[in-house]
Design a protein around this motif. Structure first.
Motif, PDB file in Angstrom:
ATOM      1  N   PRO A 145       0.849  -1.474   0.383  1.00  0.00           N
ATOM      2  CA  PRO A 145      -0.187   0.010   0.104  1.00  0.00           C
ATOM      3  C   PRO A 145       0.787   1.471   0.297  1.00  0.00           C
ATOM      4  O   PRO A 145       0.322   1.859  -0.628  1.00  0.00           O
ATOM      5  N   GLU A 146       2.259   1.147   0.679  1.00  0.00           N
ATOM      6  CA  GLU A 146       2.844   2.390   0.881  1.00  0.00           C
ATOM      7  C   GLU A 146       3.426   3.012  -0.329  1.00  0.00           C
ATOM      8  O   GLU A 146       3.935   4.007  -1.346  1.00  0.00           O
ATOM      9  N   LEU A 147       3.438   1.796  -1.809  1.00  0.00           N
ATOM     10  CA  LEU A 147       4.230   2.377  -2.596  1.00  0.00           C
ATOM     11  C   LEU A 147       3.187   2.569  -3.404  1.00  0.00           C
ATOM     12  O   LEU A 147       2.947   2.710  -5.095  1.00  0.00           O
ATOM     13  N   SER A 148       1.662   2.883  -3.005  1.00  0.00           N
ATOM     14  CA  SER A 148       0.599   3.089  -3.995  1.00  0.00           C
ATOM     15  C   SER A 148      -0.073   4.415  -3.954  1.00  0.00           C
ATOM     16  O   SER A 148      -1.314   4.441  -4.247  1.00  0.00           O
ATOM     17  N   ASP A 149       0.337   4.881  -2.051  1.00  0.00           N
ATOM     18  CA  ASP A 149      -0.614   5.789  -1.838  1.00  0.00           C
ATOM     19  C   ASP A 149      -0.062   6.936  -2.255  1.00  0.00           C
ATOM     20  O   ASP A 149       0.047   7.915  -1.475  1.00  0.00           O
ATOM     21  N   PHE A 150      -1.097   7.912  -2.820  1.00  0.00           N
ATOM     22  CA  PHE A 150      -0.586   9.001  -3.561  1.00  0.00           C
ATOM     23  C   PHE A 150      -0.968  10.359  -2.592  1.00  0.00           C
ATOM     24  O   PHE A 150      -0.877  11.132  -2.642  1.00  0.00           O
ATOM     25  N   ALA A 151      -2.762  10.042  -3.013  1.00  0.00           N
ATOM     26  CA  ALA A 151      -3.433  10.772  -2.225  1.00  0.00           C
ATOM     27  C   ALA A 151      -2.894  11.657  -0.008  1.00  0.00           C
ATOM     28  O   ALA A 151      -2.585  10.669   0.113  1.00  0.00           O
ATOM     29  N   VAL A 152      -3.585  12.336  -0.526  1.00  0.00           N
ATOM     30  CA  VAL A 152      -3.041  13.585   0.902  1.00  0.00           C
ATOM     31  C   VAL A 152      -4.187  13.616   1.545  1.00  0.00           C
ATOM     32  O   VAL A 152      -5.216  14.406   0.795  1.00  0.00           O
ATOM     33  N   ALA A 153      -4.463  12.750   2.593  1.00  0.00           N
ATOM     34  CA  ALA A 153      -6.090  13.278   2.575  1.00  0.00           C
ATOM     35  C   ALA A 153      -6.572  13.972   3.693  1.00  0.00           C
ATOM     36  O   ALA A 153      -7.184  14.904   3.511  1.00  0.00           O
ATOM     37  N   ASP A 154      -4.920  15.039   4.540  1.00  0.00           N
ATOM     38  CA  ASP A 154      -5.458  15.961   5.722  1.00  0.00           C
ATOM     39  C   ASP A 154      -4.928  17.170   4.575  1.00  0.00           C
ATOM     40  O   ASP A 154      -3.762  17.459   4.578  1.00  0.00           O
ATOM     41  N   THR A 155      -5.710  18.197   3.548  1.00  0.00           N
ATOM     42  CA  THR A 155      -4.959  18.920   3.070  1.00  0.00           C
ATOM     43  C   THR A 155      -4.506  20.410   3.516  1.00  0.00           C
ATOM     44  O   THR A 155      -4.295  20.987   2.750  1.00  0.00           O
ATOM     45  N   SER A 156      -5.369  20.307   4.484  1.00  0.00           N
ATOM     46  CA  SER A 156      -5.486  20.906   4.949  1.00  0.00           C
ATOM     47  C   SER A 156      -3.520  21.797   6.551  1.00  0.00           C
ATOM     48  O   SER A 156      -3.885  22.544   6.617  1.00  0.00           O
TER      49      SER A 156
ATOM     50  N   GLN B 103       6.113  22.182   6.736  1.00  0.00           N
ATOM     51  CA  GLN B 103       7.603  22.190   5.773  1.00  0.00           C
ATOM     52  C   GLN B 103       8.779  21.396   5.422  1.00  0.00           C
ATOM     53  O   GLN B 103       9.988  21.236   5.643  1.00  0.00           O
ATOM     54  N   LYS B 104       7.893  19.995   6.279  1.00  0.00           N
ATOM     55  CA  LYS B 104       8.597  18.442   5.996  1.00  0.00           C
ATOM     56  C   LYS B 104       8.130  18.237   4.557  1.00  0.00           C
ATOM     57  O   LYS B 104       7.053  17.966   4.498  1.00  0.00           O
ATOM     58  N   LEU B 105       8.924  17.456   3.690  1.00  0.00           N
ATOM     59  CA  LEU B 105       8.528  16.563   2.667  1.00  0.00           C
ATOM     60  C   LEU B 105       8.054  15.864   3.222  1.00  0.00           C
ATOM     61  O   LEU B 105       8.155  14.157   3.592  1.00  0.00           O
ATOM     62  N   ILE B 106       6.398  14.957   2.753  1.00  0.00           N
ATOM     63  CA  ILE B 106       5.582  14.308   2.931  1.00  0.00           C
ATOM     64  C   ILE B 106       5.500  12.877   1.503  1.00  0.00           C
ATOM     65  O   ILE B 106       5.146  12.045   1.514  1.00  0.00           O
ATOM     66  N   LYS B 107       5.105  13.590   0.731  1.00  0.00           N
ATOM     67  CA  LYS B 107       4.496  13.314  -0.599  1.00  0.00           C
ATOM     68  C   LYS B 107       5.845  13.228  -1.594  1.00  0.00           C
ATOM     69  O   LYS B 107       5.947  14.560  -2.928  1.00  0.00           O
ATOM     70  N   THR B 108       6.207  12.446  -2.355  1.00  0.00           N
ATOM     71  CA  THR B 108       6.731  12.971  -4.084  1.00  0.00           C
ATOM     72  C   THR B 108       6.216  11.736  -5.281  1.00  0.00           C
ATOM     73  O   THR B 108       6.696  11.343  -5.077  1.00  0.00           O
ATOM     74  N   TYR B 109       5.828  12.528  -6.251  1.00  0.00           N
ATOM     75  CA  TYR B 109       5.509  11.565  -7.156  1.00  0.00           C
ATOM     76  C   TYR B 109       5.491  12.649  -8.637  1.00  0.00           C
ATOM     77  O   TYR B 109       5.323  13.918  -8.779  1.00  0.00           O
ATOM     78  N   TYR B 110       5.493  11.650  -9.659  1.00  0.00           N
ATOM     79  CA  TYR B 110       5.374  12.227 -11.093  1.00  0.00           C
ATOM     80  C   TYR B 110       4.185  12.385 -11.486  1.00  0.00           C
ATOM     81  O   TYR B 110       4.183  11.141 -11.715  1.00  0.00           O
ATOM     82  N   VAL B 111       3.783  12.769 -12.458  1.00  0.00           N
ATOM     83  CA  VAL B 111       2.549  12.909 -13.367  1.00  0.00           C
ATOM     84  C   VAL B 111       2.467  12.957 -14.762  1.00  0.00           C
ATOM     85  O   VAL B 111       3.636  14.185 -15.077  1.00  0.00           O
ATOM     86  N   GLY B 112       2.325  11.688 -15.254  1.00  0.00           N
ATOM     87  CA  GLY B 112       2.673  12.024 -16.955  1.00  0.00           C
ATOM     88  C   GLY B 112       1.531  13.096 -18.022  1.00  0.00           C
ATOM     89  O   GLY B 112       0.502  12.992 -17.473  1.00  0.00           O
ATOM     90  N   HIS B 113       1.043  11.527 -19.125  1.00  0.00           N
ATOM     91  CA  HIS B 113       1.015  11.531 -19.527  1.00  0.00           C
ATOM     92  C   HIS B 113      -0.678  11.072 -19.234  1.00  0.00           C
ATOM     93  O   HIS B 113      -0.945  10.710 -18.543  1.00  0.00           O
ATOM     94  N   PRO B 114      -1.388  11.379 -20.420  1.00  0.00           N
ATOM     95  CA  PRO B 114      -3.306  10.736 -20.272  1.00  0.00           C
ATOM     96  C   PRO B 114      -2.940  10.014 -21.174  1.00  0.00           C
ATOM     97  O   PRO B 114      -2.676   9.125 -21.313  1.00  0.00           O
ATOM     98  N   THR B 115      -4.019   8.652 -20.447  1.00  0.00           N
ATOM     99  CA  THR B 115      -4.396   6.794 -20.656  1.00  0.00           C
ATOM    100  C   THR B 115      -5.361   6.875 -22.370  1.00  0.00           C
ATOM    101  O   THR B 115      -6.023   8.317 -22.375  1.00  0.00           O
ATOM    102  N   MET B 116      -5.133   6.585 -23.438  1.00  0.00           N
ATOM    103  CA  MET B 116      -5.860   6.293 -24.462  1.00  0.00           C
ATOM    104  C   MET B 116      -6.686   6.871 -24.524  1.00  0.00           C
ATOM    105  O   MET B 116      -7.419   7.788 -25.133  1.00  0.00           O
ATOM    106  N   ASP B 117      -7.838   6.622 -23.719  1.00  0.00           N
ATOM    107  CA  ASP B 117      -9.215   7.293 -23.426  1.00  0.00           C
ATOM    108  C   ASP B 117      -8.969   8.342 -22.692  1.00  0.00           C
ATOM    109  O   ASP B 117     -10.626   8.454 -22.474  1.00  0.00           O
ATOM    110  N   ASN B 118      -7.787   9.140 -22.064  1.00  0.00           N
ATOM    111  CA  ASN B 118      -8.262  10.285 -21.583  1.00  0.00           C
ATOM    112  C   ASN B 118      -9.096   9.990 -20.505  1.00  0.00           C
ATOM    113  O   ASN B 118      -9.437  11.665 -20.060  1.00  0.00           O
ATOM    114  N   LEU B 119      -9.578   8.978 -19.850  1.00  0.00           N
ATOM    115  CA  LEU B 119      -9.675   8.810 -18.213  1.00  0.00           C
ATOM    116  C   LEU B 119      -8.604   8.213 -17.368  1.00  0.00           C
ATOM    117  O   LEU B 119      -8.906   8.390 -16.325  1.00  0.00           O
TER     118      LEU B 119
END
Length: 341
Positions: A32-43, A122-138
């Motif tokens: 799970p920790e290798l697919s956990d992109f979301a940050v629940a508490d954005t505040s 001020q502490k880095l909690i998440k790093t990820y890379y955002v790429g291109h859309p899928t062929m169906d744009n979904l």
């Protein structure tokens, strides 16, 4: 004996099939920790850094619960910040990228993606890379730093891709607000008309929320309509430009400056800070403008839009009269009709 042998063979075959599926599932399971992109508490997020492969960067820093600064220069658009925070909170894995697309996806992410760093306190909690859309744009290809596989991501209920929400175009992030103040923080508004000085006025607001209206020469105007004052303060607390002009040549700027503005507006806040803007006529591009072609006349200036220059800002902006006419009032607008209480 033959029947038992058949049962044994069937048992072995079934065990082999079960073992195969167990092995396949265990190999495809991602921690799970290798697919956990979301940050629940954005505040709790106080900084977001984004960079593309061409060297463009965006630094978003939270200065208050609703106010963010872009690259240390200007206020960010509230709608884009809200959209980005919602994305950071709601993004989910649709599926891991299959083996057949792994190499291709990783190459595309390496050459054309946006790196996103999310900070809390001020502490880095998440790093990820955002790429291109899928062929169906979904869906959108993303890679979480430290993971062994990229993923196709989406937001449940949203039919579209997410790449554009992580834009690194600085101009996209700039707030279009020209005046964006709490009315209680305003102490003075000065509107000056250089062509018709008698149409100029100064609206002063005291600490006890009492108002006084002065003519350009300083003479007070009595019988102020308080409802008109309230409406005016509400308007000036949230008014914006339409677009930023790109690459304006020197001759364009010099021409407007030489002609001069047709209106200036200066707003002073309780702390003494002043923001002043100058409004310039925009030449009309069309030949004629009239409801009846038989009575058509040539108009020298655009009836819908004008240019705006903000003191201390080198950019030029285009604004709409439709919105700004609420501010381009004369003193008579504020005077209560005779007999009004």
């Amino acid at each position: 004996m033959n029947k038992n042998r058949i049962y044994i063979i069937l048992f072995i075959l079934m065990a082999m099939v079960a073992g195969y599926f167990l092995y396949t599932n265990s190999k495809s399971t991602i921690r799970p920790e290798l697919s956990d992109f979301a940050v629940a508490d954005t505040s709790s997020i106080d900084k977001i850094f984004m960079a593309d492969r061409q060297g463009k960067t965006i630094l978003l820093e939270r200065k208050s619960p609703v106010d963010w600064i872009v690259n240390g220069k200007f206020h960010a658009r509230h709608d884009l910040i809200a959209n980005l925070l919602y994305t950071i909170k709601s993004v989910e894995v649709r599926s891991p990228v299959g083996k057949n697309l792994y190499n291709q996806t990783m190459k595309l992410l390496a050459s054309n993606s946006v790196k996103v760093e999310i900070y809390s306190k001020q502490k880095l909690i998440k790093t990820y890379y955002v790429g291109h859309p899928t062929m169906d744009n979904l869906g959108t290809f993303m890679y979480l730093e430290g993971s062994s596989v990229p993923f196709i991501m989406n937001i449940p209920g949203f039919n579209g891709y997410l790449t554009s929400r992580y834009t690194v175009n600085e101009k996209n992030w700039k707030s279009k607000s020209v005046f964006e103040y709490n009315p209680r923080s305003i102490t003075k508004i000065k509107v000056f008309d250089p062509l018709q000085p008698d149409s100029s006025f100064i609206l002063q607001i005291s600490t006890d929320s009492s108002f006084s209206l002065l003519q350009n020469n300083g003479a007070p105007l009595p019988s102020i309509d308080l409802s008109k004052v309230g409406s005016y303060l509400t308007t000036i607390s949230n008014i914006s430009f339409e677009i930023t002009l790109d690459d304006t040549p020197d001759r364009f700027r010099d021409s407007l400056i030489n002609i001069g503005p047709f209106k200036t507006i200066a707003v002073t806040l309780t702390g003494g800070q002043e923001k002043k803007v100058s409004l310039f006529r925009k030449k009309y591009g069309g030949e004629t403008m009239a409801p009846d072609d038989d009575d058509a006349i040539a108009l020298p200036f655009d009836p819908d839009r004008f240019y705006l220059l903000i003191d201390g800002d080198s950019n030029w902006y285009v604004c709409q009269y439709y919105q700004w006419n609420k501010l381009l009032k004369t003193p008579s607008y504020f005077i209560a009709p005779a007999g009004a209480k």
